[in-house]
Motif scaffolding. Structure first.
Motif, mmCIF file in Angstrom:
data_model
loop_
_atom_site.group_PDB
_atom_site.id
_atom_site.type_symbol
_atom_site.label_atom_id
_atom_site.label_comp_id
_atom_site.label_asym_id
_atom_site.label_seq_id
_atom_site.Cartn_x
_atom_site.Cartn_y
_atom_site.Cartn_z
ATOM 1 N N ILE A 402 -3.121 7.769 -8.869
ATOM 2 C CA ILE A 402 -1.965 8.162 -9.672
ATOM 3 C C ILE A 402 -0.782 8.288 -8.731
ATOM 4 N N VAL A 403 0.162 7.356 -8.827
ATOM 5 C CA VAL A 403 1.312 7.275 -7.915
ATOM 6 C C VAL A 403 2.520 7.937 -8.553
ATOM 7 N N MET A 404 3.144 8.883 -7.843
ATOM 8 C CA MET A 404 4.392 9.491 -8.291
ATOM 9 C C MET A 404 5.482 9.129 -7.294
ATOM 10 N N SER A 405 6.512 8.390 -7.754
ATOM 11 C CA SER A 405 7.585 7.970 -6.863
ATOM 12 C C SER A 405 8.763 7.465 -7.687
ATOM 13 N N ASP A 406 9.927 7.353 -7.046
ATOM 14 C CA ASP A 406 11.055 6.688 -7.693
ATOM 15 C C ASP A 406 11.034 5.186 -7.443
ATOM 16 N N GLY A 407 10.052 4.718 -6.678
ATOM 17 C CA GLY A 407 9.883 3.285 -6.463
ATOM 18 C C GLY A 407 10.815 2.677 -5.447
ATOM 19 N N LEU A 408 11.603 3.484 -4.753
ATOM 20 C CA LEU A 408 12.649 2.950 -3.866
ATOM 21 C C LEU A 408 12.108 2.671 -2.469
ATOM 22 N N ASP A 409 11.228 1.713 -2.342
ATOM 23 C CA ASP A 409 10.775 1.262 -1.039
ATOM 24 C C ASP A 409 11.938 0.569 -0.322
ATOM 25 N N SER A 420 8.431 -1.034 3.850
ATOM 26 C CA SER A 420 7.012 -1.181 4.178
ATOM 27 C C SER A 420 6.755 -2.474 4.940
ATOM 28 N N LYS A 421 5.731 -2.449 5.785
ATOM 29 C CA LYS A 421 5.294 -3.677 6.448
ATOM 30 C C LYS A 421 4.657 -4.623 5.439
ATOM 31 N N LEU A 422 4.007 -4.067 4.436
ATOM 32 C CA LEU A 422 3.337 -4.879 3.418
ATOM 33 C C LEU A 422 4.347 -5.335 2.374
ATOM 34 N N ALA A 423 4.387 -6.621 2.113
ATOM 35 C CA ALA A 423 5.305 -7.165 1.107
ATOM 36 C C ALA A 423 4.840 -6.760 -0.288
ATOM 37 N N TYR A 424 5.796 -6.675 -1.204
ATOM 38 C CA TYR A 424 5.473 -6.235 -2.568
ATOM 39 C C TYR A 424 4.472 -7.171 -3.245
ATOM 40 N N LYS A 425 4.664 -8.486 -3.105
ATOM 41 C CA LYS A 425 3.758 -9.442 -3.755
ATOM 42 C C LYS A 425 2.339 -9.314 -3.205
ATOM 43 N N GLU A 426 2.224 -9.011 -1.919
ATOM 44 C CA GLU A 426 0.901 -8.824 -1.334
ATOM 45 C C GLU A 426 0.245 -7.554 -1.880
ATOM 46 N N LEU A 427 1.058 -6.503 -2.076
ATOM 47 C CA LEU A 427 0.519 -5.278 -2.667
ATOM 48 C C LEU A 427 0.012 -5.548 -4.084
#
Length: 540
Positions: A402-409, A420-427
């Motif tokens: 359960i992720v709580m965030s504003d999503g502002l990576d 993040s080092k991990l790209a969004y598409k890879e996540l």
């Protein structure tokens, strides 16, 4: 005497017979009349006895009665019964200290018809006479028996991992299988029964008990008599025995080389609340457009491993107390047999609390959380949480994040700082393969941009949309939280949603394991019902 106090010393309930006092003498071998306690407003009653039997009974009174019997002649230095009556829960526990004799304690509880009852035992027998509005009975190895006192109007889910579920209810006759799920009448009451190795028995009132032989004979002799009791076969009975396999959240192939299993929740589109009491016949399952035969069906009652992933970056600095409070509400709302872990993050993830059943430890760790430093690296933190749950390859529990965030990576254009080092598409790809379910709670932290160094409006929109896409890819639900004050309510909705999950399994008609994506669609034969879960799997 009717007690409302926060904590009732168990010795007080013995005082009527002058057996002992809170500081006084040992407990003789006897059966003591119980105290009378007013239940909390939500009528939630929890009884836990790892050292003996629990006998619960529904009665017409509005209060709860608690009594106990201690076996053996050696006296206890002090009472093993602890009663805590808070505004949210009436808790009745049996504790045994190292200095106490190894005697069994039998607890008898009488409760109102509208109560919500949760009972947990170890090896001791567990019995329930009458059915309250909601009941959850769980035992490690004890026998569990439920006696219905009137016409059943109940949504029933009973499961014994290595024992047998038997029902003598005239509408529901069975003496084999380890899983039984059915709804009798309109299902206005809820009964959930689970034991690892004990047997489960469901019987009508003793005065009206009907054997299977008699019931079947009556049905044959008077088929046209509308008053004759005709037994029906329960949905999922007899069920295939599940030994070493735990049906996992999602849709990854698990049971054998051809059997596909998936878990999904079913909600009412009009109310957005979970639907209980569905049977196998309510589901139709399609793979790549071709209908599949559902071979296994059960309403998921197995425990979860739940990871709370909490954004504590600088944007939450002024609201950390509300975030702590909301996380505590989640812990309190979750089922007692679900393990919970907490991870906070900003520039790096921090394990606040590893997965545990110890609620006291969880609360202490959550209360110690504080704002973290550094830029927000949501994608790295989410990947870290997935790996944490995958670390124990032998863990058979279902899993959820359960992720709580504003999503502002920081990877989003218009967000200042390192991403993040991990790209969004890879996540997204890793979440799609995750053998679990992922929920997202998007926290609105948007403010007016006054300079190019501020987070831009387009970035807030992107954070919102990516949190939504993560939940859809992870088979979970997306919640918009416009105010932190609403976060606790969103967490509680997640808990409720996790409690209405069904398990399906089938062997694909297309048996070629070509590694390609297979799209899964599930239709529900109920008005406004919608199935929610993973959308497919790779046929590896």
């Amino acid at each position: 005497m009717l007690f409302k106090a926060k904590t009732v010393c168990a010795a007080v309930m013995m005082a009527a017979l002058a057996a002992l006092s809170c500081l006084g003498q040992g407990l003789p071998r006897n059966a003591f009349e119980g105290v009378q306690i007013e239940p909390p407003a939500n009528r939630h009653i929890r009884v836990e006895n790892q050292f003996g039997e629990v006998a619960a009974e529904v009665w017409k009174e509005k209060y709860v009665s608690v009594a106990a019997t201690i076996e053996g002649a050696v006296p206890f230095p002090r009472s093993p019964v602890v009663i805590d009556n808070s505004s949210q829960l009436l808790s009745i526990r049996i504790i045994r200290r190292p200095i106490d004799p190894p005697a069994a304690v039998r607890v008898v509880v009488k409760l109102p018809e509208n109560a919500h009852l949760e009972v947990i035992t170890g090896k001791g027998q567990l019995s329930l006479r009458g059915t309250p509005a909601w009941a959850s009975l769980r035992s490690v190895s004890g026998e569990v028996g439920v006696e219905f006192q009137g016409p059943a109007d109940t949504d029933i889910m009973a499961k014994s991992v290595s024992g047998v579920v038997k029902s003598q209810l005239p509408q529901l006759l069975t003496n084999s299988g380890n899983v039984l799920q059915a709804r009798i009448g309109s299902g206005s009451q809820t009964l959930r029964v689970n034991t690892q190795s004990g047997n489960i028995s469901l019987v009508p009132a003793a005065a009206t008990a009907i054997s299977q032989t008699t019931s079947a004979r009556s049905a044959r002799q008077a088929p046209e008599d509308e008053t004759a009791v005709v037994p029906i076969k329960a949905a999922g009975v007899p069920a295939p025995r599940v030994e070493d396999q735990e049906i996992s959240e999602g849709d990854v192939i698990r049971v054998d080389s051809q059997l596909v299993t998936l878990n999904l929740s079913v909600i009412d589109r009009k109310t957005n609340r979970g639907l209980a009491g569905l049977s196998k016949s309510d589901f139709r399952l399609f793979e790549n457009g071709a209908e599949q035969e559902i071979l296994q069906f059960e309403s998921a009652s197995a425990p979860f491993d739940l990871l709370l992933l909490i954004d504590l970056s600088g944007s939450t600095r002024d609201k950390v107390k509300l975030i702590r409070s909301a996380a505590l509400r989640f812990i309190d709302a979750a089922r007692s047999f679900d393990r919970i872990g907490v991870i906070s993050f900003a520039s790096a993830p921090t394990v606040v609390a590893p997965l545990t059943l110890n609620r006291q430890t969880l609360r202490q760790r959550v209360n110690s959380m504080d704002t973290a430093t550094g830029d927000t690296k949501l994608y790295d933190a989410t990947d870290f949480a997935v790996k944490e749950l995958l670390a124990d390859a032998k863990n058979a529990r279902r899993t959820a994040i359960i992720v709580m965030s504003d999503g502002l990576d920081g990877n989003i254009d218009g967000v200042q700082g390192e991403g993040s080092k991990l790209a969004y598409k890879e996540l997204l790809s890793r979440v799609a393969e995750f053998d679990g379910v992922l929920y997202t709670l998007w926290l609105n932290t948007e403010y007016e941009s006054l300079s190019p160094l501020d987070t831009q409006p387009e970035a807030f929109d992107a954070g919102h949309d990516r949190m939504l896409e993560l939940s859809e890819t992870g088979g979970g639900v997306f919640y918009e939280v416009d105010r932190l004050e609403d976060l606790a309510g969103a967490y509680e909705r997640v808990v409720a949603d996790l409690g209405t999950v069904y398990g399906l399994a089938y062997r694909p008609l297309d048996k070629v394991r070509d590694g390609k994506w297979r799209a899964i669609r599930v239709n529900i034969d109920r008005p406004s019902a919608v199935a929610r879960g993973k959308r497919g799997y790779y046929a590896n």
